[in-house]
Design an enzyme around this catalytic site. Structure first.
Site, PDB file in Angstrom:
ATOM      1  CG  ASP A  64       0.635  -4.127   2.141  1.00 50.81           C
ATOM      2  OD1 ASP A  64       0.642  -4.864   3.150  1.00 50.81           O
ATOM      3  OD2 ASP A  64       1.192  -3.136   1.771  1.00 50.81           O
ATOM      4  CG  ASP A 116      -0.371  -0.216   2.545  1.00 52.52           C
ATOM      5  OD1 ASP A 116       0.908  -0.239   2.478  1.00 52.52           O
ATOM      6  OD2 ASP A 116      -1.279  -0.091   3.529  1.00 52.52           O
ATOM      7  CB  SER A 117       4.554   1.825  -0.413  1.00 56.91           C
ATOM      8  OG  SER A 117       4.815   0.585  -1.153  1.00 56.91           O
ATOM      9  CD  GLU A 139       8.639  -0.321   7.040  1.00 54.85           C
ATOM     10  OE1 GLU A 139       7.545  -0.900   6.686  1.00 54.85           O
ATOM     11  OE2 GLU A 139       8.900   0.774   6.673  1.00 54.85           O
ATOM     12  CE  LYS A 165       3.304  -5.979   3.750  1.00 57.01           C
ATOM     13  NZ  LYS A 165       2.818  -4.828   4.336  1.00 57.01           N
ATOM     14  CD  GLU A 193       1.337  -1.661   7.988  1.00 58.55           C
ATOM     15  OE1 GLU A 193       1.137  -0.792   8.613  1.00 58.55           O
ATOM     16  OE2 GLU A 193       1.543  -1.211   6.785  1.00 58.55           O
TER      17      GLU A 193
HETATM   18  O1  KIV Z   1       3.756  -1.103   1.623  1.00 56.23           O
HETATM   19  C1  KIV Z   1       4.854  -1.546   1.450  1.00 56.23           C
HETATM   20  O2  KIV Z   1       5.460  -1.283   0.144  1.00 56.23           O
HETATM   21  C2  KIV Z   1       5.166  -2.436   2.405  1.00 56.23           C
HETATM   22  C3  KIV Z   1       6.874  -2.631   2.403  1.00 56.23           C
HETATM   23  C4  KIV Z   1       7.516  -1.362   3.013  1.00 56.23           C
HETATM   24  C5  KIV Z   1       7.271  -3.423   3.208  1.00 56.23           C
HETATM   25  O3  KIV Z   1       4.738  -2.540   3.294  1.00 56.23           O
END
Ligand code: KIV
Length: 284
Positions: free
Chosen positions: A87, A48-49, A186, A117, A119
């Protein structure tokens, strides 16, 4: 090039056991997925970056599940043998278990991801366990968790004192216990990341967590110098400067359009003489 067998969670686990480092890069669209796969990347994370580096937000918080589904589909179309993790964005796994499962299912069915994924640590273990019980592979993510950036108050190294370091180790173990197949670590000291990596039987994937993790992940735009709006970080290594190449190309294009150098005769198509004669009486 020889066709590679698709990467799976069991292959990733075996890589940890065999001491083979796992390469992970983020990607958000078809061309970057094709290039990542051609480069031999093991896992693509549709992170989600996306919110920061593609959509221009100043955090990952505004990214929606629809955004993630749309970009994940494009990535999967470009990466046939790479394991693709997507994500679950902000607040899509903190409501009821039923809603969490529905949201994770959208990434798997509509996004066609191979895993999701999430968090967080022990506090999300129940959600992780529900997904893994339903057959959805989950990658955990602890340490600096960007979805909580407003609560954390900035990009700070996590687990610096003994209490918070112990909590991160417990979180990692809770995720493993809940069935996660890997966990992202991270922004923490390399000593803590090494210790967590030793204690877990599942692979750890580090970002700003030193060299002793079982794999490494970087954000595509950071690693390739592609106009990232994320503040430069010490743990990022730039492997290319594609932003500069793109900028130079665009400046040249604008210049050539303005001075009528482009298109040249080689880029243009000529009318048949008889058509010209029919239209104008002679070739123009
Ligand atoms: O969203 C993302 O790119 C991430 C990475 C930084 C691990 O969670």
């Amino acid at each position: 090039m020889e066709k590679r067998k698709p990467v799976t969670t069991s292959k990733l686990k075996k890589m940890k056991t065999d001491g083979v480092p796992i390469s992970v890069i983020t990607a958000y669209d078809y061309p970057s997925a094709v290039l990542a796969e051609e480069a031999g990347v093991d896992v693509i994370l549709v992170g989600d970056s996306l919110g920061n580096v593609v959509l221009g937000y100043d955090s990952t918080v505004p990214v929606t599940l629809d955004d993630m589904v749309y970009h994940t589909r494009a990535v999967v179309r470009g990466a046939k043998s790479t394991f693709v993790v997507a994500d679950l964005p902000f607040m899509t796994y903190h409501g009821s278990i039923d809603q969490t499962l529905r949201n994770a299912a959208r990434l798997m069915q509509e996004g066609v991801a191979h895993a999701v994924k999430m968090e967080g640590g022990a506090e999300i273990a129940e959600a992780v366990a529900a997904c893994t019980r339903a057959g959805i592979p989950v990658m955990g993510h602890i340490g600096l968790t960007p979805q909580s950036i407003h609560q954390i108050g900035g990009y700070k190294i996590q687990g610096k004192n003994s209490e918070s370091a112990r909590k991160l180790l417990e979180d990692a173990k809770a995720l493993e216990q809940a069935g996660a197949f890997a966990v992202v670590l991270e922004l923490m000291t390399e000593q803590l990341a090494a210790h967590i990596s030793e204690e877990l039987s599942i692979p750890t994937i580090g970002i700003g967590a030193g060299p002793h993790c079982d794999g490494q992940v970087l954000v595509f735009h950071d690693a390739l110098g592609y106009a990232s709006n994320i503040v430069p970080k010490r743990f990022v290594k730039e492997y290319a400067s594609i932003g500069d190449t793109v900028r130079k190309g665009l400046i040249k294009y604008v210049e050539e359009v303005k001075n009528r150098e482009f298109p040249a005769p080689s880029h243009s198509f000529q009318m048949e003489e008889e058509v010209a004669e029919f239209l104008y009486g002679s070739k123009k």
